[in-house]
Design a protein around this motif. Structure first.
Motif, PDB file in Angstrom:
ATOM      1  N   THR A 196       0.919 -11.261   5.572  1.00  8.57           N
ATOM      2  CA  THR A 196       1.683  -9.871   6.068  1.00  8.57           C
ATOM      3  C   THR A 196       3.066  -9.937   5.380  1.00  8.57           C
ATOM      4  O   THR A 196       4.195  -9.616   6.066  1.00  8.57           O
ATOM      5  N   ASP A 228      12.189  -0.945  13.417  1.00  9.46           N
ATOM      6  CA  ASP A 228      11.175  -0.708  14.478  1.00  9.46           C
ATOM      7  C   ASP A 228      11.591  -0.905  15.883  1.00  9.46           C
ATOM      8  O   ASP A 228      12.344  -1.553  16.048  1.00  9.46           O
ATOM      9  N   LYS A 233       1.267  -7.769  -1.137  1.00 15.32           N
ATOM     10  CA  LYS A 233       1.144  -7.697   0.367  1.00 15.32           C
ATOM     11  C   LYS A 233      -0.355  -8.198   0.805  1.00 15.32           C
ATOM     12  O   LYS A 233      -0.339  -8.702   1.943  1.00 15.32           O
ATOM     13  N   THR A 234      -1.342  -8.175  -0.061  1.00 19.83           N
ATOM     14  CA  THR A 234      -2.938  -8.757   0.403  1.00 19.83           C
ATOM     15  C   THR A 234      -3.142 -10.169  -0.186  1.00 19.83           C
ATOM     16  O   THR A 234      -3.917 -10.844   0.133  1.00 19.83           O
ATOM     17  N   GLU A 238       0.625  -8.174  12.571  1.00 20.46           N
ATOM     18  CA  GLU A 238      -0.825  -7.963  12.240  1.00 20.46           C
ATOM     19  C   GLU A 238      -0.948  -7.296  10.725  1.00 20.46           C
ATOM     20  O   GLU A 238      -0.211  -6.386  10.429  1.00 20.46           O
ATOM     21  N   ALA A 239      -1.883  -7.681  10.007  1.00 17.37           N
ATOM     22  CA  ALA A 239      -2.317  -7.282   8.763  1.00 17.37           C
ATOM     23  C   ALA A 239      -2.669  -5.867   8.951  1.00 17.37           C
ATOM     24  O   ALA A 239      -3.405  -5.477   9.817  1.00 17.37           O
ATOM     25  N   LYS A 240      -2.222  -4.727   8.167  1.00 20.26           N
ATOM     26  CA  LYS A 240      -2.785  -3.558   8.348  1.00 20.26           C
ATOM     27  C   LYS A 240      -3.910  -3.001   7.310  1.00 20.26           C
ATOM     28  O   LYS A 240      -4.026  -3.578   6.187  1.00 20.26           O
ATOM     29  N   ALA A 241      -4.956  -2.370   7.816  1.00 20.69           N
ATOM     30  CA  ALA A 241      -6.156  -2.107   7.048  1.00 20.69           C
ATOM     31  C   ALA A 241      -5.575  -1.102   6.036  1.00 20.69           C
ATOM     32  O   ALA A 241      -6.242  -1.001   4.804  1.00 20.69           O
ATOM     33  N   SER A 242      -4.490  -0.322   6.096  1.00 21.84           N
ATOM     34  CA  SER A 242      -3.870   0.479   5.122  1.00 21.84           C
ATOM     35  C   SER A 242      -3.497  -0.350   3.718  1.00 21.84           C
ATOM     36  O   SER A 242      -3.375   0.211   2.919  1.00 21.84           O
ATOM     37  N   ASP A 243      -2.965  -1.365   4.028  1.00 21.00           N
ATOM     38  CA  ASP A 243      -2.391  -2.305   2.954  1.00 21.00           C
ATOM     39  C   ASP A 243      -3.607  -2.801   2.116  1.00 21.00           C
ATOM     40  O   ASP A 243      -3.605  -2.851   0.815  1.00 21.00           O
TER      41      ASP A 243
END
Lengths: 83, 145
Positions: A81, B38, B113-114, B132-137
């Motif tokens: 991340t 955020d 990012k990945t 949390e890792a994002k599916a969009s990334d």
């Protein structure tokens, strides 16, 4: 023997940065994880959701079915991340 | 010229860009990622895998150079604790023309990012939680496969 290193959530769940473990000939990452999960509650908790685990063998990202023969260092961590 | 750095200290994006300008290229595209405010977030902390991080970023820059005409590329990623508004990551791509510079810059940050072993923890006052890792990334990175 293989050196395991843990990062982020996995490191905190297990409570150590890393450890040395014996690996049976022909073991994959998945079989080693199954074995460690049976050996302690902390490992079991850290490895509970296998879909959230990622791996690197000798600093290269690999899949869970990768065999550990000749591997020196296995890293286990959550999806990255950064950025 | 490929310049890859992992450091705790803040970076000076103007100075980094100036180094690329000196190469006499026609176009430079850059991206700077900052600590976003955020809801309730006061700071973040970046953990990484020191034995792997430098090589993984270097591999990304090398792959970018194999895809585009890219005389210059810079990736700087900070680690440790950072407050809201501070820069986290800087990526720049220098090319003879804008299309290649823009594409290479997007590639570098999308794949960083990945592919690069960094993990982000968010602090809200005293409480901390792993991001949390994002599916969009993953989807954005997969566009470059």
């Amino acid at each position: 023997m293989i050196q395991i290193v843990y990062f982020a959530r996995v490191r905190e769940a297990i409570g150590v940065d890393g450890e040395q473990v014996e690996v049976e000939a022909g073991s994959s990452i998945a079989t080693l994880i199954d074995r460690l999960a049976q050996e302690s509650d902390r490992h079991s908790a850290a490895f509970q959701d296998r879909s959230k685990l990622r791996f690197a063998v000798d600093q290269k990202m690999v899949g869970a079915d990768t065999l550990l023969d000749n591997a020196k260092e296995l890293a286990i961590f959550p999806p990255v991340t950064g950025g | 010229m490929i310049d890859v750095r992992i450091q705790a200290e803040r970076f000076d994006s103007a100075a980094l860009l100036a180094a690329l300008e000196a190469d006499g290229v026609g176009a430079i595209a850059s991206f700077t990622g900052l600590v976003r405010s955020d809801v309730g977030v006061t700071a973040i902390e970046l953990e990484h895998y020191p034995a792997m991080t430098q090589a993984s970023l270097q591999a990304l820059a090398t792959e970018a150079q194999s895809r585009w005409n890219l005389p210059g590329a810079i990736i700087v990623h900070r680690v440790g604790k950072m407050m809201v508004g501070e820069p986290i990551v800087f990526v720049a791509a220098a090319s003879p023309h804008r299309a290649e510079a823009l594409a290479a810059c997007a590639f570098l940050i999308d794949r960083l990012k990945t592919d690069a072993p960094f993990w982000k923890k968010e602090y809200r006052g005293e409480s901390a939680a792993w991001v949390e890792a994002k599916a969009s990334d993953n989807a954005r990175a997969a566009n470059w496969d």
